[in-house]
Design a protein around this motif. Sequence first.
Motif, PDB file in Angstrom:
ATOM      1  N   TYR A   1     -14.294  28.184   2.931  1.00  0.00           N
ATOM      2  CA  TYR A   1     -13.783  27.779   4.236  1.00  0.00           C
ATOM      3  C   TYR A   1     -14.552  28.518   5.321  1.00  0.00           C
ATOM      4  CZ  TYR A   1      -9.941  26.451   1.164  1.00  0.00           C
ATOM      5  OH  TYR A   1      -9.201  25.929   0.143  1.00  0.00           O
ATOM      6  N   ALA A   2     -14.746  27.863   6.454  1.00  0.00           N
ATOM      7  CA  ALA A   2     -15.453  28.481   7.576  1.00  0.00           C
ATOM      8  C   ALA A   2     -14.642  28.275   8.848  1.00  0.00           C
ATOM      9  CB  ALA A   2     -16.843  27.868   7.729  1.00  0.00           C
TER      10      ALA A   2
ATOM     11  N   ALA B   1     -23.860  34.830  18.301  1.00  0.00           N
ATOM     12  CA  ALA B   1     -24.732  35.046  17.146  1.00  0.00           C
ATOM     13  C   ALA B   1     -23.956  34.929  15.848  1.00  0.00           C
ATOM     14  CB  ALA B   1     -25.391  36.420  17.243  1.00  0.00           C
ATOM     15  N   GLY B   2     -22.669  35.263  15.892  1.00  0.00           N
ATOM     16  CA  GLY B   2     -21.851  35.217  14.701  1.00  0.00           C
ATOM     17  C   GLY B   2     -21.454  33.822  14.282  1.00  0.00           C
ATOM     18  N   THR B   3     -21.874  32.814  15.029  1.00  0.00           N
ATOM     19  CA  THR B   3     -21.527  31.435  14.691  1.00  0.00           C
ATOM     20  C   THR B   3     -22.640  30.732  13.927  1.00  0.00           C
ATOM     21  OG1 THR B   3     -20.095  31.273  16.628  1.00  0.00           O
ATOM     22  CG2 THR B   3     -20.806  29.208  15.677  1.00  0.00           C
ATOM     23  N   SER B   4     -23.872  31.266  13.975  1.00  0.00           N
ATOM     24  CA  SER B   4     -24.995  30.564  13.343  1.00  0.00           C
ATOM     25  C   SER B   4     -24.792  30.400  11.844  1.00  0.00           C
ATOM     26  CB  SER B   4     -26.307  31.312  13.629  1.00  0.00           C
ATOM     27  OG  SER B   4     -26.207  32.662  13.204  1.00  0.00           O
ATOM     28  N   GLY B   5     -24.292  31.444  11.174  1.00  0.00           N
ATOM     29  CA  GLY B   5     -24.026  31.333   9.742  1.00  0.00           C
ATOM     30  C   GLY B   5     -22.883  30.383   9.441  1.00  0.00           C
TER      31      GLY B   5
ATOM     32  N   LEU C   1     -22.836  26.990   7.038  1.00  0.00           N
ATOM     33  CA  LEU C   1     -21.848  26.701   5.992  1.00  0.00           C
ATOM     34  C   LEU C   1     -21.217  25.332   6.190  1.00  0.00           C
ATOM     35  CD1 LEU C   1     -19.989  30.127   5.618  1.00  0.00           C
ATOM     36  CD2 LEU C   1     -21.542  29.069   3.967  1.00  0.00           C
ATOM     37  N   LEU C   2     -20.897  25.012   7.428  1.00  0.00           N
ATOM     38  CA  LEU C   2     -20.271  23.716   7.712  1.00  0.00           C
ATOM     39  C   LEU C   2     -21.219  22.571   7.396  1.00  0.00           C
ATOM     40  CD1 LEU C   2     -18.418  24.615  11.032  1.00  0.00           C
ATOM     41  CD2 LEU C   2     -17.388  24.209   8.786  1.00  0.00           C
TER      42      LEU C   2
ATOM     43  N   THR D   1     -15.314  23.807   4.187  1.00  0.00           N
ATOM     44  CA  THR D   1     -14.180  23.183   4.867  1.00  0.00           C
ATOM     45  C   THR D   1     -13.862  23.947   6.149  1.00  0.00           C
ATOM     46  OG1 THR D   1     -13.247  22.492   2.752  1.00  0.00           O
ATOM     47  CG2 THR D   1     -11.748  22.548   4.647  1.00  0.00           C
ATOM     48  N   PRO D   2     -13.867  23.264   7.308  1.00  0.00           N
ATOM     49  CA  PRO D   2     -13.504  23.952   8.552  1.00  0.00           C
ATOM     50  C   PRO D   2     -12.000  24.204   8.606  1.00  0.00           C
ATOM     51  CG  PRO D   2     -13.909  21.628   8.987  1.00  0.00           C
ATOM     52  CD  PRO D   2     -14.226  21.851   7.547  1.00  0.00           C
TER      53      PRO D   2
END
Length: 367
Positions: free
Chosen positions: A251-252, A260-264, A268-269, A274-275
């Motif tokens: 899950y993400a 910057a913490g959203t790029s990974g 994954l998405l 699964t969001p």
Amino acid sequence: MDERTAWIGFHAIEGVSLRRLERLLEQYGSALAAWQAPEAELRALGLPEGPLARLLAARRSGLPEKVLKQAAQAGAQVLIYPDEEYPPLLREIASPPLALFVRGTLEPRDLRAVALVGTREASNYGVQVARAFAAEFAQAGVTVVSGLARGIDRAAHEATLEAGGRTIAVLGTGIDVVYPAGHRGLAQRIVEQGALVTEFLPGTPPHAGNFPVRNRIISGLSLGVVVVEAPARSGALITANFALDQNRAVYAVPGPIFSAGTSGILRLLREGATPVGTARDVLEDLQLETRQMALPIAARVPEAARPVMAALGREAKHIDELAAELGLGIAQLSALLLELQLEGLVTDLGAQHYALTGSVLAGGGKR
């Protein structure tokens, strides 16, 4: 030297996996016999020179006995793969450790576990999300697994503890080495309300290469992995990849696109994670309430609470009546009743009256 010590000896030797040890077990019938086998036989069986040389050196030095002594000095128990207490979920992964060092307790209810992981450089948003998810998991009786690192890991452990839940920290060091050192107090609280777990031998320092390896245990102990915040290069993404290899849910949690913490997370998405926006999304997807009721009742009753279960039945009993019958103090009995309520085994009917839940009675009454 005995069978258990031999397992720990093989665990201490780099290059001896479960698959390799199983081949030796087929040949010799026991780990002890394999440990004591002549050098020429082991070489003829195809044991590579590196592991063979390390095994011979370990035999000469009494390494497994030293490991056991160090573990005992650290207040840790050692679980080997054949032990009943060895985590069942961890048995399912491709490369389970031959042995685990544990401070605290691993319990049957830890089968209902979810990993919460993310970056060490967490934003306020990431910490807030991790704390919210962890607290809700704890309230649902779900064990939270993480890695005792700074940032998201710390937030997940702390929020779980504050909510009265269970949490497991998987270390990238020996069981007697807390890293970062500033987390010693947190580690002790986890021991009291869950467990510290590691495959690394006592005394192992925090080498950088240890942490990606330990991440397979974080995912291996869990039904699913929630990645809260992760840059493009993050250990949390390694944990997610292990989870996929282990057929665990990933899950993400979406985040601000300029962070910057959203790029990974975006990666994954794109790859099919699964969001999720709340812990409830995860609980529903994993059907954790159903899983809880599916566990055998006997496995969900703490040993200290078994007399309470035996004393209860379909008819409600007042706490004073129970206390007199069992010879327990009200405070001690209240704690046991609360634990049984959290396991879904006992119902508070109001006015301090308690009874077994209908599902317990339907499943065969008192156990």
